[in-house]
Write a protein that holds these residues in place. Structure first.
Motif, PDB file in Angstrom:
ATOM      1  N   ARG A  38      35.767  42.741  48.122  1.00  0.00           N
ATOM      2  CA  ARG A  38      36.163  41.335  48.236  1.00  0.00           C
ATOM      3  C   ARG A  38      37.266  41.114  49.267  1.00  0.00           C
ATOM      4  NH1 ARG A  38      36.016  39.082  41.927  1.00  0.00           N
ATOM      5  NH2 ARG A  38      33.849  38.307  42.049  1.00  0.00           N
ATOM      6  N   ALA A  58      29.518  40.264  43.277  1.00  0.00           N
ATOM      7  CA  ALA A  58      30.903  39.904  43.575  1.00  0.00           C
ATOM      8  C   ALA A  58      31.009  38.879  44.698  1.00  0.00           C
ATOM      9  CB  ALA A  58      31.688  41.157  43.952  1.00  0.00           C
ATOM     10  N   ASP A  88      31.033  39.031  36.170  1.00  0.00           N
ATOM     11  CA  ASP A  88      31.406  37.778  35.506  1.00  0.00           C
ATOM     12  C   ASP A  88      32.426  38.031  34.396  1.00  0.00           C
ATOM     13  OD1 ASP A  88      29.715  36.393  37.148  1.00  0.00           O
ATOM     14  OD2 ASP A  88      28.125  36.114  35.653  1.00  0.00           O
ATOM     15  N   ASP A 146      35.734  38.746  35.977  1.00  0.00           N
ATOM     16  CA  ASP A 146      36.302  37.536  36.577  1.00  0.00           C
ATOM     17  C   ASP A 146      36.889  36.608  35.516  1.00  0.00           C
ATOM     18  OD1 ASP A 146      35.861  38.217  39.191  1.00  0.00           O
ATOM     19  OD2 ASP A 146      33.975  37.106  39.386  1.00  0.00           O
ATOM     20  N   PRO A 170      40.974  38.363  34.062  1.00  0.00           N
ATOM     21  CA  PRO A 170      41.718  38.910  35.215  1.00  0.00           C
ATOM     22  C   PRO A 170      42.644  40.053  34.855  1.00  0.00           C
ATOM     23  CG  PRO A 170      42.367  36.628  34.722  1.00  0.00           C
ATOM     24  CD  PRO A 170      41.179  36.915  33.888  1.00  0.00           C
ATOM     25  N   GLN A 184      41.245  43.389  35.829  1.00  0.00           N
ATOM     26  CA  GLN A 184      40.989  43.675  37.239  1.00  0.00           C
ATOM     27  C   GLN A 184      42.099  44.574  37.795  1.00  0.00           C
ATOM     28  OE1 GLN A 184      40.355  40.012  39.372  1.00  0.00           O
ATOM     29  NE2 GLN A 184      39.035  39.169  37.770  1.00  0.00           N
TER      30      GLN A 184
END
Length: 347
Positions: A187, A249, A316, A319, A322, A325
Protein backbone atom coordinates in the motif's frame (compact mmCIF):
# COMPACT_ATOMS: atom_id res chain seq x y z
CA UNK A 1 -28.29 -21.89 9.96
CA UNK A 2 -26.77 -24.85 8.09
CA UNK A 3 -27.26 -24.85 4.33
CA UNK A 4 -29.54 -27.83 3.54
CA UNK A 5 -27.65 -28.29 0.28
CA UNK A 6 -24.42 -28.90 2.19
CA UNK A 7 -24.31 -32.70 2.28
CA UNK A 8 -21.57 -32.57 4.93
CA UNK A 9 -24.19 -31.00 7.20
CA UNK A 10 -26.76 -33.81 6.91
CA UNK A 11 -28.45 -34.73 10.17
CA UNK A 12 -26.26 -36.99 12.28
CA UNK A 13 -26.70 -38.57 15.67
CA UNK A 14 -25.34 -36.17 18.32
CA UNK A 15 -21.95 -37.17 19.62
CA UNK A 16 -20.10 -36.18 22.75
CA UNK A 17 -16.92 -34.42 21.63
CA UNK A 18 -14.11 -32.95 23.71
CA UNK A 19 -11.89 -30.31 22.11
CA UNK A 20 -8.50 -29.77 23.74
CA UNK A 21 -7.76 -26.14 22.91
CA UNK A 22 -10.75 -24.95 20.95
CA UNK A 23 -9.78 -21.30 20.42
CA UNK A 24 -7.20 -21.55 17.63
CA UNK A 25 -7.88 -20.92 13.96
CA UNK A 26 -8.81 -24.48 13.05
CA UNK A 27 -10.05 -25.67 16.43
CA UNK A 28 -12.45 -22.74 16.84
CA UNK A 29 -13.95 -23.32 13.40
CA UNK A 30 -14.30 -27.04 14.09
CA UNK A 31 -15.92 -26.45 17.48
CA UNK A 32 -18.40 -24.01 15.94
CA UNK A 33 -19.23 -26.50 13.20
CA UNK A 34 -19.76 -29.29 15.71
CA UNK A 35 -22.14 -27.16 17.78
CA UNK A 36 -24.14 -26.16 14.69
CA UNK A 37 -24.54 -29.83 13.75
CA UNK A 38 -25.97 -30.58 17.17
CA UNK A 39 -23.08 -32.41 18.80
CA UNK A 40 -22.49 -32.11 22.53
CA UNK A 41 -19.29 -30.09 22.56
CA UNK A 42 -16.99 -29.59 25.52
CA UNK A 43 -13.97 -27.30 25.22
CA UNK A 44 -11.10 -27.73 27.65
CA UNK A 45 -8.39 -25.08 27.88
CA UNK A 46 -6.67 -22.82 30.38
CA UNK A 47 -9.11 -19.98 29.78
CA UNK A 48 -6.32 -17.53 29.07
CA UNK A 49 -6.83 -16.76 25.37
CA UNK A 50 -9.75 -14.39 25.84
CA UNK A 51 -11.24 -15.64 22.57
CA UNK A 52 -14.97 -16.42 22.44
CA UNK A 53 -16.28 -19.96 22.20
CA UNK A 54 -19.42 -21.05 20.35
CA UNK A 55 -22.74 -20.56 22.09
CA UNK A 56 -23.95 -23.92 23.28
CA UNK A 57 -20.51 -25.36 24.00
CA UNK A 58 -19.55 -26.38 27.50
CA UNK A 59 -16.28 -24.79 28.64
CA UNK A 60 -13.97 -26.29 31.25
CA UNK A 61 -10.71 -24.83 32.45
CA UNK A 62 -7.57 -26.78 33.29
CA UNK A 63 -3.97 -26.90 32.12
CA UNK A 64 -3.73 -29.95 29.86
CA UNK A 65 -0.14 -30.43 31.03
CA UNK A 66 -1.44 -31.03 34.58
CA UNK A 67 -2.95 -34.50 34.40
CA UNK A 68 -4.39 -34.38 37.92
CA UNK A 69 -6.16 -31.10 37.18
CA UNK A 70 -7.60 -32.49 33.95
CA UNK A 71 -8.84 -35.66 35.63
CA UNK A 72 -10.46 -33.58 38.36
CA UNK A 73 -12.30 -31.26 36.00
CA UNK A 74 -13.46 -34.11 33.76
CA UNK A 75 -14.54 -36.20 36.77
CA UNK A 76 -14.21 -39.52 34.96
CA UNK A 77 -16.38 -38.52 32.00
CA UNK A 78 -16.21 -40.37 28.69
CA UNK A 79 -16.49 -39.02 25.13
CA UNK A 80 -17.22 -40.35 21.68
CA UNK A 81 -14.24 -38.40 20.40
CA UNK A 82 -11.41 -36.30 21.81
CA UNK A 83 -9.74 -33.84 19.42
CA UNK A 84 -6.25 -32.84 20.57
CA UNK A 85 -5.10 -29.60 18.94
CA UNK A 86 -2.37 -28.83 21.46
CA UNK A 87 -0.03 -31.84 21.50
CA UNK A 88 3.21 -30.98 19.72
CA UNK A 89 5.81 -33.36 21.16
CA UNK A 90 5.91 -37.10 21.92
CA UNK A 91 5.76 -36.42 25.66
CA UNK A 92 2.57 -34.41 25.18
CA UNK A 93 1.06 -37.09 22.95
CA UNK A 94 1.96 -39.75 25.51
CA UNK A 95 0.24 -37.69 28.20
CA UNK A 96 -2.88 -37.52 26.00
CA UNK A 97 -2.88 -41.29 25.68
CA UNK A 98 -2.60 -41.71 29.43
CA UNK A 99 -5.44 -39.26 30.08
CA UNK A 100 -7.93 -40.59 27.55
CA UNK A 101 -7.18 -44.30 27.22
CA UNK A 102 -10.43 -46.06 28.06
CA UNK A 103 -12.54 -42.91 28.16
CA UNK A 104 -12.95 -42.13 24.45
CA UNK A 105 -13.89 -44.09 21.37
CA UNK A 106 -11.56 -41.98 19.26
CA UNK A 107 -8.54 -39.79 19.98
CA UNK A 108 -7.94 -37.44 17.05
CA UNK A 109 -4.41 -36.10 16.88
CA UNK A 110 -3.98 -32.98 14.80
CA UNK A 111 -0.68 -33.39 13.00
CA UNK A 112 0.52 -31.34 10.02
CA UNK A 113 0.87 -31.76 6.28
CA UNK A 114 4.38 -30.33 6.64
CA UNK A 115 5.26 -33.78 7.99
CA UNK A 116 5.09 -35.15 4.46
CA UNK A 117 8.33 -35.67 2.57
CA UNK A 118 10.16 -32.42 1.81
CA UNK A 119 10.98 -31.90 -0.93
CA UNK A 120 8.24 -34.19 -2.28
CA UNK A 121 9.36 -36.63 -4.96
CA UNK A 122 5.89 -36.76 -6.51
CA UNK A 123 2.66 -34.82 -6.59
CA UNK A 124 -0.07 -34.92 -5.54
CA UNK A 125 0.78 -35.76 -1.94
CA UNK A 126 -1.12 -38.77 -0.57
CA UNK A 127 -1.54 -40.19 2.92
CA UNK A 128 0.95 -42.84 1.80
CA UNK A 129 3.61 -40.21 1.00
CA UNK A 130 6.55 -40.77 3.36
CA UNK A 131 6.76 -38.62 6.47
CA UNK A 132 10.15 -36.92 6.42
CA UNK A 133 11.13 -33.31 6.98
CA UNK A 134 14.85 -32.68 7.52
CA UNK A 135 14.36 -28.90 7.72
CA UNK A 136 11.84 -28.26 10.51
CA UNK A 137 11.88 -29.60 14.07
CA UNK A 138 8.17 -28.85 14.51
CA UNK A 139 7.35 -31.30 11.70
CA UNK A 140 9.74 -33.94 13.04
CA UNK A 141 8.11 -33.70 16.45
CA UNK A 142 4.68 -34.21 14.90
CA UNK A 143 6.01 -37.26 13.01
CA UNK A 144 7.35 -38.66 16.28
CA UNK A 145 3.94 -38.11 17.88
CA UNK A 146 2.29 -40.02 15.04
CA UNK A 147 4.78 -42.88 15.39
CA UNK A 148 4.03 -43.14 19.10
CA UNK A 149 0.26 -43.08 18.66
CA UNK A 150 0.12 -45.54 15.78
CA UNK A 151 2.39 -47.93 17.69
CA UNK A 152 -0.10 -47.75 20.58
CA UNK A 153 -2.91 -48.51 18.12
CA UNK A 154 -1.05 -51.52 16.76
CA UNK A 155 0.04 -52.79 20.19
CA UNK A 156 -3.15 -52.37 22.23
CA UNK A 157 -5.86 -50.77 20.09
CA UNK A 158 -5.50 -47.19 21.28
CA UNK A 159 -8.17 -45.53 19.08
CA UNK A 160 -6.08 -42.91 17.29
CA UNK A 161 -7.04 -41.00 14.15
CA UNK A 162 -4.58 -38.52 12.63
CA UNK A 163 -5.61 -35.38 10.74
CA UNK A 164 -3.04 -33.52 8.64
CA UNK A 165 -4.03 -29.96 7.72
CA UNK A 166 -1.80 -27.71 5.67
CA UNK A 167 -1.92 -23.89 5.55
CA UNK A 168 -5.33 -23.19 7.09
CA UNK A 169 -6.50 -19.62 7.66
CA UNK A 170 -9.35 -17.45 8.82
CA UNK A 171 -9.89 -13.70 8.62
CA UNK A 172 -7.30 -13.06 11.33
CA UNK A 173 -4.37 -14.62 9.43
CA UNK A 174 -2.40 -12.82 6.72
CA UNK A 175 -0.78 -15.79 5.04
CA UNK A 176 2.21 -13.97 3.59
CA UNK A 177 5.77 -14.43 4.80
CA UNK A 178 5.77 -10.89 6.18
CA UNK A 179 2.17 -10.92 7.43
CA UNK A 180 0.51 -7.51 7.56
CA UNK A 181 3.89 -5.86 6.98
CA UNK A 182 3.76 -7.08 3.37
CA UNK A 183 0.32 -5.49 2.93
CA UNK A 184 1.70 -2.26 4.38
CA UNK A 185 4.60 -2.35 1.92
CA UNK A 186 2.22 -2.91 -1.00
CA UNK A 187 0.00 0.00 0.00
CA UNK A 188 2.94 2.34 0.46
CA UNK A 189 4.47 1.46 -2.90
CA UNK A 190 7.42 -0.51 -1.53
CA UNK A 191 8.68 -3.73 -3.16
CA UNK A 192 7.87 -7.10 -1.64
CA UNK A 193 10.28 -10.00 -1.39
CA UNK A 194 8.88 -13.33 -2.58
CA UNK A 195 10.70 -16.58 -1.90
CA UNK A 196 12.02 -18.53 -4.87
CA UNK A 197 10.76 -17.53 -8.30
CA UNK A 198 7.16 -17.28 -7.13
CA UNK A 199 5.98 -20.19 -9.27
CA UNK A 200 5.97 -22.98 -6.65
CA UNK A 201 2.44 -24.13 -5.88
CA UNK A 202 0.82 -23.66 -2.50
CA UNK A 203 -2.44 -24.97 -1.05
CA UNK A 204 -4.52 -22.70 1.18
CA UNK A 205 -7.65 -23.79 3.03
CA UNK A 206 -10.25 -21.73 4.85
CA UNK A 207 -10.85 -22.92 8.42
CA UNK A 208 -14.58 -23.25 7.75
CA UNK A 209 -13.85 -25.65 4.90
CA UNK A 210 -11.42 -27.62 7.04
CA UNK A 211 -14.10 -27.88 9.73
CA UNK A 212 -16.59 -29.54 7.35
CA UNK A 213 -14.29 -32.50 6.83
CA UNK A 214 -12.81 -32.60 10.30
CA UNK A 215 -16.10 -32.73 12.19
CA UNK A 216 -17.29 -35.35 9.73
CA UNK A 217 -14.61 -37.79 10.87
CA UNK A 218 -15.31 -37.40 14.61
CA UNK A 219 -16.89 -40.41 16.24
CA UNK A 220 -16.42 -42.54 13.12
CA UNK A 221 -15.08 -45.99 14.11
CA UNK A 222 -13.84 -46.66 10.57
CA UNK A 223 -11.47 -43.70 10.94
CA UNK A 224 -9.62 -45.30 13.86
CA UNK A 225 -6.11 -46.34 12.91
CA UNK A 226 -6.16 -44.08 9.85
CA UNK A 227 -4.64 -40.75 8.80
CA UNK A 228 -6.36 -38.10 6.68
CA UNK A 229 -5.10 -35.12 4.75
CA UNK A 230 -7.63 -32.27 4.99
CA UNK A 231 -7.04 -29.36 2.61
CA UNK A 232 -8.66 -27.46 -0.19
CA UNK A 233 -8.24 -28.73 -3.74
CA UNK A 234 -7.25 -25.20 -4.78
CA UNK A 235 -3.54 -24.57 -5.29
CA UNK A 236 -1.95 -21.35 -6.44
CA UNK A 237 1.55 -20.12 -7.33
CA UNK A 238 2.96 -17.73 -4.77
CA UNK A 239 3.05 -14.89 -7.29
CA UNK A 240 -0.71 -15.20 -7.61
CA UNK A 241 -1.18 -15.41 -3.84
CA UNK A 242 0.65 -12.10 -3.45
CA UNK A 243 -1.36 -10.70 -6.32
CA UNK A 244 -4.67 -11.67 -4.71
CA UNK A 245 -3.67 -9.97 -1.47
CA UNK A 246 -2.62 -6.89 -3.43
CA UNK A 247 -5.96 -6.73 -5.23
CA UNK A 248 -7.83 -7.13 -1.95
CA UNK A 249 -5.72 -4.29 -0.53
CA UNK A 250 -6.52 -2.04 -3.48
CA UNK A 251 -3.05 -2.26 -5.07
CA UNK A 252 -3.09 -2.77 -8.82
CA UNK A 253 0.52 -3.79 -9.53
CA UNK A 254 2.66 -4.78 -6.53
CA UNK A 255 6.39 -4.94 -7.18
CA UNK A 256 7.52 -8.47 -6.41
CA UNK A 257 11.24 -9.15 -6.01
CA UNK A 258 12.21 -12.82 -6.07
CA UNK A 259 14.87 -14.00 -3.62
CA UNK A 260 15.93 -17.60 -3.04
CA UNK A 261 14.37 -19.33 -0.06
CA UNK A 262 17.83 -20.29 1.16
CA UNK A 263 18.93 -16.65 1.21
CA UNK A 264 15.83 -15.51 3.09
CA UNK A 265 16.24 -18.37 5.57
CA UNK A 266 19.94 -17.64 6.12
CA UNK A 267 19.28 -14.00 6.95
CA UNK A 268 15.85 -14.31 8.55
CA UNK A 269 15.96 -17.49 10.64
CA UNK A 270 16.62 -15.52 13.81
CA UNK A 271 13.74 -13.20 13.02
CA UNK A 272 10.93 -15.75 12.69
CA UNK A 273 10.39 -19.49 12.10
CA UNK A 274 8.52 -18.52 8.91
CA UNK A 275 11.79 -17.15 7.58
CA UNK A 276 13.90 -20.15 8.55
CA UNK A 277 12.94 -23.78 9.16
CA UNK A 278 9.30 -23.53 8.12
CA UNK A 279 10.19 -21.74 4.91
CA UNK A 280 12.68 -24.40 3.86
CA UNK A 281 10.60 -27.21 5.34
CA UNK A 282 7.26 -26.23 3.84
CA UNK A 283 6.56 -23.05 1.88
CA UNK A 284 9.58 -23.31 -0.41
CA UNK A 285 8.18 -26.49 -1.99
CA UNK A 286 5.20 -27.09 -4.23
CA UNK A 287 2.45 -28.85 -2.29
CA UNK A 288 -0.62 -30.25 -4.00
CA UNK A 289 -2.76 -32.72 -2.05
CA UNK A 290 -5.08 -35.57 -2.95
CA UNK A 291 -8.15 -35.38 -0.69
CA UNK A 292 -9.85 -38.52 -2.00
CA UNK A 293 -9.52 -40.37 1.30
CA UNK A 294 -11.30 -37.78 3.47
CA UNK A 295 -13.93 -37.33 0.76
CA UNK A 296 -14.65 -41.06 0.86
CA UNK A 297 -15.21 -40.87 4.61
CA UNK A 298 -17.21 -37.62 4.52
CA UNK A 299 -19.29 -37.85 1.32
CA UNK A 300 -20.03 -34.50 -0.24
CA UNK A 301 -17.13 -32.74 1.43
CA UNK A 302 -15.74 -29.99 -0.76
CA UNK A 303 -13.78 -26.87 0.07
CA UNK A 304 -15.97 -24.10 -1.38
CA UNK A 305 -14.28 -20.85 -0.26
CA UNK A 306 -11.83 -19.69 -2.95
CA UNK A 307 -8.73 -17.91 -1.74
CA UNK A 308 -9.69 -14.86 -3.79
CA UNK A 309 -12.63 -14.46 -1.38
CA UNK A 310 -10.45 -15.33 1.58
CA UNK A 311 -7.97 -12.53 0.88
CA UNK A 312 -10.79 -9.98 0.76
CA UNK A 313 -12.12 -11.29 4.07
CA UNK A 314 -8.66 -11.01 5.65
CA UNK A 315 -7.93 -7.49 4.42
CA UNK A 316 -11.44 -6.23 5.26
CA UNK A 317 -11.10 -7.62 8.78
CA UNK A 318 -7.77 -5.92 9.34
CA UNK A 319 -9.04 -2.67 7.85
CA UNK A 320 -11.88 -2.71 10.36
CA UNK A 321 -9.42 -3.45 13.18
CA UNK A 322 -6.55 -0.97 12.75
CA UNK A 323 -5.02 -2.10 16.03
CA UNK A 324 -4.14 -5.37 14.26
CA UNK A 325 -2.25 -3.65 11.46
CA UNK A 326 1.12 -4.22 13.05
CA UNK A 327 4.15 -3.26 10.98
CA UNK A 328 7.23 -5.23 11.95
CA UNK A 329 10.19 -2.88 11.59
CA UNK A 330 12.74 -5.67 11.72
CA UNK A 331 11.01 -7.39 8.79
CA UNK A 332 10.89 -4.05 6.97
CA UNK A 333 14.65 -3.71 7.41
CA UNK A 334 15.26 -7.30 6.33
CA UNK A 335 13.13 -6.82 3.21
CA UNK A 336 14.94 -3.60 2.28
CA UNK A 337 18.34 -5.20 2.79
CA UNK A 338 17.65 -8.38 0.79
CA UNK A 339 15.82 -6.57 -2.00
CA UNK A 340 18.73 -4.16 -2.35
CA UNK A 341 21.13 -7.10 -2.49
CA UNK A 342 18.99 -8.92 -5.08
CA UNK A 343 18.84 -5.87 -7.32
CA UNK A 344 22.60 -5.39 -7.11
CA UNK A 345 23.15 -9.03 -7.99
CA UNK A 346 20.84 -8.71 -11.00
CA UNK A 347 22.71 -5.71 -12.43
Amino acid sequence: MVNPLDSAADTVAPRSILFLGGTGVISAAAAERAVVLGHRVTILNRGQSGKPVPDGAEVLHADIRDQDAVRAVLQGREFDAVADFIAFTPDQARSGMELFRGRTGQYVFISTASAYQKPPTRLPILESTPLKNPFWQYSRDKIACEDLLFEAYRADDFPVTVARPSHTYDRTRVGLVGGWTDIHRMRTGQPIMVHGDGTSLWTVTHAKDFAKAFVGLLGRPQAVGESYTITSDEYLPWNQIYGLFARAAGVAEPELVHISSETIAAHGAGHSPHLGPSLLGDRAHSVVFDNAKIKALVPGFAATIPFADGTREIVDWHDSHPELQVVDQSFMDLSDRLIKWARRAAD
